[in-house]
Design a protein around this motif. Structure first.
Motif, short mmCIF file in Angstrom:
data_model
loop_
_atom_site.label_atom_id
_atom_site.label_comp_id
_atom_site.label_asym_id
_atom_site.label_seq_id
_atom_site.Cartn_x
_atom_site.Cartn_y
_atom_site.Cartn_z
N ILE A 29 35.46 55.10 31.64
CA ILE A 29 34.16 54.56 31.29
C ILE A 29 33.10 55.26 32.12
CG2 ILE A 29 32.78 52.47 31.13
CD1 ILE A 29 35.44 50.94 31.42
N CYS A 59 22.98 48.18 26.64
CA CYS A 59 23.45 49.50 27.07
C CYS A 59 22.48 50.61 26.69
CB CYS A 59 24.84 49.80 26.48
SG CYS A 59 26.15 48.75 27.14
N THR A 140 33.52 46.30 27.81
CA THR A 140 33.06 47.58 28.33
C THR A 140 32.87 48.56 27.18
OG1 THR A 140 35.24 48.61 28.62
CG2 THR A 140 34.45 47.19 30.43
N GLU A 141 32.39 49.75 27.52
CA GLU A 141 32.24 50.79 26.52
C GLU A 141 33.55 51.54 26.26
OE1 GLU A 141 28.35 52.93 26.46
OE2 GLU A 141 28.10 52.02 28.45
N SER A 152 34.43 54.50 17.48
CA SER A 152 33.27 54.70 18.33
C SER A 152 32.12 53.83 17.84
CB SER A 152 32.84 56.16 18.32
OG SER A 152 32.30 56.52 17.06
N ILE A 153 31.10 53.71 18.68
CA ILE A 153 29.92 52.94 18.29
C ILE A 153 29.27 53.56 17.06
CG2 ILE A 153 27.58 52.32 19.02
CD1 ILE A 153 28.71 51.85 21.82
N VAL A 165 28.05 45.26 23.99
CA VAL A 165 28.88 45.42 25.19
C VAL A 165 28.37 44.47 26.26
CG1 VAL A 165 29.63 47.04 26.97
CG2 VAL A 165 29.33 47.83 24.61
N CYS A 170 28.37 47.78 30.76
CA CYS A 170 27.67 48.96 30.28
C CYS A 170 27.78 50.07 31.32
CB CYS A 170 26.21 48.64 29.99
SG CYS A 170 25.96 47.47 28.64
#
Length: 347
Positions: A29, A59, A140-141, A152-153, A165, A170
């Motif tokens: 991360i 984030c 978390t990311e 993925s985002i 998140v 973040c």
């Protein structure tokens, strides 16, 4: 220091080595965020409609919700718990990493029929997208790392979903996260899901619990504390992040400095046993995934540090590793548990 039966300083240079596998997974991360900001604006195309547009900064990204998400996925039991405590169990389309921790008994039944997308790791991209989520809530990311096979985002966005998140998870906030970041998450999710009253009630309860600890330990001497993670023969010190703030809120004085170079890029650093011996903490806090790891860690601490004050006085405090994750109400559980062990006469 006297203590009740357990429930469940010289400056030395810390030498950073390879992190144990459990903590190393988190090192992927990039470091953690800004506090979440929320805003509500009227939808000019439907001024009389029941819903308003909600904007949340998370984030460093602006999330905009014109309608209330209907298919929500909790990427960790901690996020699933928060959603349920906000009264949103009917909106849950999936839950993930369910073996990381168990849901509290009072709400476990409410998640019984929620599809399980994964048990001990984030769900694969196709498994998450198959639920057709419109909101994915994560600690978390890391859970959105495409290189690991996770959605993925950007991929979620392409499929009509947004990712929230936990504030403390973040990337640019991870090392400076605080226990009260969970209040930001309660407010943010309450706004997104249009349950502000439930969010206000849950937030007030959380604040009351923290205030009760503050009041109980006010004026008490702060014992020195080392927070560690043991995996096999590998020993890591926890010096930053929400983990370190938990120690502070519980009335302990962390023997590791969050401003030290070894914690500049990650909240944990693998150390040699001499680092604990040189600091001689009065208490040692350690995270565990279950009874077996707790027993193994206690055996390791007793055999490795027999002359350290924390071991001599048996002030070894186990907390659930899940309660140390960002964005969980368990952070408050950890504060309460540790405070009661550090200051037994105050409760």
């Amino acid at each position: 220091m006297n203590r009740r039966p357990a429930r469940t300083r010289p400056r030395a240079t810390t030498r950073t080595r390879t992190l144990p596998s459990t903590l190393a997974a988190l090192s992927a991360i990039p470091l953690a965020l800004t506090a979440c900001g929320t805003g509500v604006t009227s939808d000019p195309s439907n001024p009389q409609g029941p819903e308003e547009t909600v904007e949340v900064t998370n984030c460093g990204r602006k999330l905009t919700f014109d309608t209330t998400p209907e298919n929500v996925v909790g990427m960790m039991p901690s996020q699933t718990e928060m959603l349920i405590r906000l009264g949103l169990q009917d909106s849950l389309a999936g839950q993930a990493q369910t073996d990381v921790s168990t849901l509290p008994e009072d709400i476990a039944e409410k998640a019984a029929d929620v599809p399980v997308l994964s048990t001990d790791a984030p769900p694969a991209r196709e498994d998450l997208l198959a639920t057709a989520p419109d909101l994915v809530v994560s600690p978390t990311e890391y859970e959105f790392t495409a290189e690991q096979g996770f959605a993925s985002i950007d991929q979620l966005k392409e499929n009509g979903a947004q990712a929230y998140v936990a504030t403390g998870g973040c990337a640019d906030r991870r090392n400076t996260a605080e226990v009260t970041d969970v209040l930001t998450d309660i407010t943010g999710l309450g706004a997104i899901m249009r349950v502000p009253e439930e969010a206000e009630e849950l937030s007030a309860e959380a604040e009351d619990r923290l205030s009760a600890v503050d009041d109980a330990i006010e004026g008490s001497q702060r014992p020195s504390v080392a927070q560690v993670y043991v995996e096999g023969e590998s020993l890591s010190a926890i010096g930053a992040g929400v983990e370190a703030d938990i120690i502070k809120r519980a009335g302990g004085d962390n023997v590791f400095d969050p401003e030290a170079p070894e914690f500049a890029e990650f909240f944990a650093a693998e150390i040699n046993p001499e680092e604990i011996i040189s600091r001689n903490p009065e208490a040692i806090v350690f995270g565990v995934s279950g009874p077996a790891q707790e027993e193994e860690t206690r055996e390791y601490l007793h055999s490795t540090f027999p002359d350290v004050a924390a071991v001599e006085n048996d002030v070894l405090i186990a907390v659930s590793q899940a309660d140390l994750h960002p964005g969980t109400l368990g952070n408050i559980d950890a504060v309460e548990t540790i405070a009661e062990e550090l200051h037994p006469g105050a409760f």
